[in-house]
Write a protein that holds these residues in place. Sequence first.
Motif, mmCIF file in Angstrom:
data_model
loop_
_atom_site.group_PDB
_atom_site.id
_atom_site.type_symbol
_atom_site.label_atom_id
_atom_site.label_comp_id
_atom_site.label_asym_id
_atom_site.label_seq_id
_atom_site.Cartn_x
_atom_site.Cartn_y
_atom_site.Cartn_z
ATOM 1 N N ASP A 147 31.852 35.878 38.332
ATOM 2 C CA ASP A 147 30.656 35.475 39.063
ATOM 3 C C ASP A 147 30.791 33.990 39.353
ATOM 4 O OD1 ASP A 147 27.727 35.554 39.873
ATOM 5 O OD2 ASP A 147 27.665 34.134 38.186
ATOM 6 N N TYR A 176 42.043 34.004 42.166
ATOM 7 C CA TYR A 176 41.840 33.173 40.970
ATOM 8 C C TYR A 176 42.348 31.748 41.213
ATOM 9 C CZ TYR A 176 41.331 37.727 38.679
ATOM 10 O OH TYR A 176 40.932 38.990 38.318
ATOM 11 N N PRO A 217 37.972 39.073 41.268
ATOM 12 C CA PRO A 217 37.700 40.209 40.375
ATOM 13 C C PRO A 217 37.211 39.763 39.002
ATOM 14 C CG PRO A 217 39.758 40.557 41.550
ATOM 15 C CD PRO A 217 39.323 39.161 41.868
ATOM 16 N N GLY A 218 36.055 40.288 38.621
ATOM 17 C CA GLY A 218 35.522 40.013 37.294
ATOM 18 C C GLY A 218 34.857 38.673 37.114
#
Length: 491
Positions: free
Chosen positions: A347, A288, A344-345
């Motif tokens: 696009d 992230y 993760p999670g």
Amino acid sequence: MTAPRLNAALLPSLKPGIRRPGYDRAALGIGIVHLGLGAFHRAHQAVYTEERLEAGETGWGISGLSLRSPAVRDALAPQDGLYTVLTRAPGGDEARIIGSVVEALTVPEQPELALRRLAAPRTRIISLTVTEKAYCRDANGALDESHSDIRADLAGGGFPRSVPGLLAAALRARADSGAGGVTLMTCDNLPDNGGTLARVLGRFVALRDPGLAGWMAEHVSFPATMVDRIVPATTEAEREAIAALGYTDAWPVVAEPFSQWVVEDRFVNGRPRWEAAGALMVGDVHAYELMKLRCLNGAHSSLAYLGAVAGIPTVSEAMAEPLLAAFLQKLWTQDVIPTLPPVPGIDLPGYTAQLEDRFRNPAIRHRLLQIAMDGSQKLPQRLLRPAAERLAQGAVPAAIALAVAAWMRFLLGEDETGGTHAIDDPMGTKLAEVARGAGRDADALSAALFALPEVFDPSLAADAGFRAAVRDALATLLRDGVRPALRAALA
């Protein structure tokens, strides 16, 4: 007639559409001490904490410490710590009064009180938004032992001048008093920010107070975080917008509607349930963090230097230039996204499309010169590291090269319209001297700046393909200007 000043007594008389604290602020305990009580913290982490105070977690009030200027303290103290977050969207504004900041202190004026807050047993989290330069790092991310404040703190004899010095003094006081463990949570835009703080502070302690290291290992954690919300500097326009609502706020903060906070869930002495306020508590923040640093912050820096040199004042106005908007697409798709691991999670093309919409928000006047500050600290993590990774993948990062060239052109201190700007940077004096010495000679200017190891890793500076791409882009910027350089990059 002047509108009345915001304070606790005024809250019941505010207009119904203004959200305000719905809990008893007098019942709050201070559980968080925050270093760097600037606009970003007050529009981001303090708002997430506000949500948990509203839910009844009353032990997490915030004591905010300003490290230099008393300006925030002077603005908030007469307001009982209250302030407004003015969320600006194309469809209109929304005002919310935040009450989570219980007190605002200024460390140079109230040093002993500040240290007592940091060392108090009920303080279980010390958080930071002090900007990249306050960590006193060298080019390799280690403690800069030659930094004047670090030298003074290592010598002792006075109240700490640096962030590492202040934190070490607070931890020593906690260890001596049996105050218990504490989480040091940095929310600054640094690569591996938790690890960076642990490394810098650990080295400082090893030099100044080696006996503290064992206590730290058992009682202190350094979670990594990723923070995201566009929070431009407050202007008189925001103060006037507040006055139109019927009250005066000496220092409101303005923000976009979007907010994101990803936190490594590693706390040694408890924490608020921030996940119930929308934060994402995870085991690993790294993916992230890279996504945000490179996609958002890297794009912001690229826009800042290209736009400022072109004489464009704000992000939204820069995004109204089709060439700049198209350039960001190339930056993301060709130079940035290929360097990112799966998130993760998320696009990634969808994430950058959302970024483009956020940048276009005309209600947020995010000044490019504000983003352009501290470039010597920001460019290595936002643009130069992904550049090195693209080179390792066998591709010359042409879009990043143009952005770096724009930074070099920016250092000349003048834009294409005849306007001038200061070089607001920890290395500002040196950078301005280098730029003046080289002048508008692309070969000389790029060579002189590539020779600065504080900015450019020597292996990147030695890459002939990258040097040539930057030099050629700089030559076009100097000879023809920003828009022709963008056209050439997009061809």
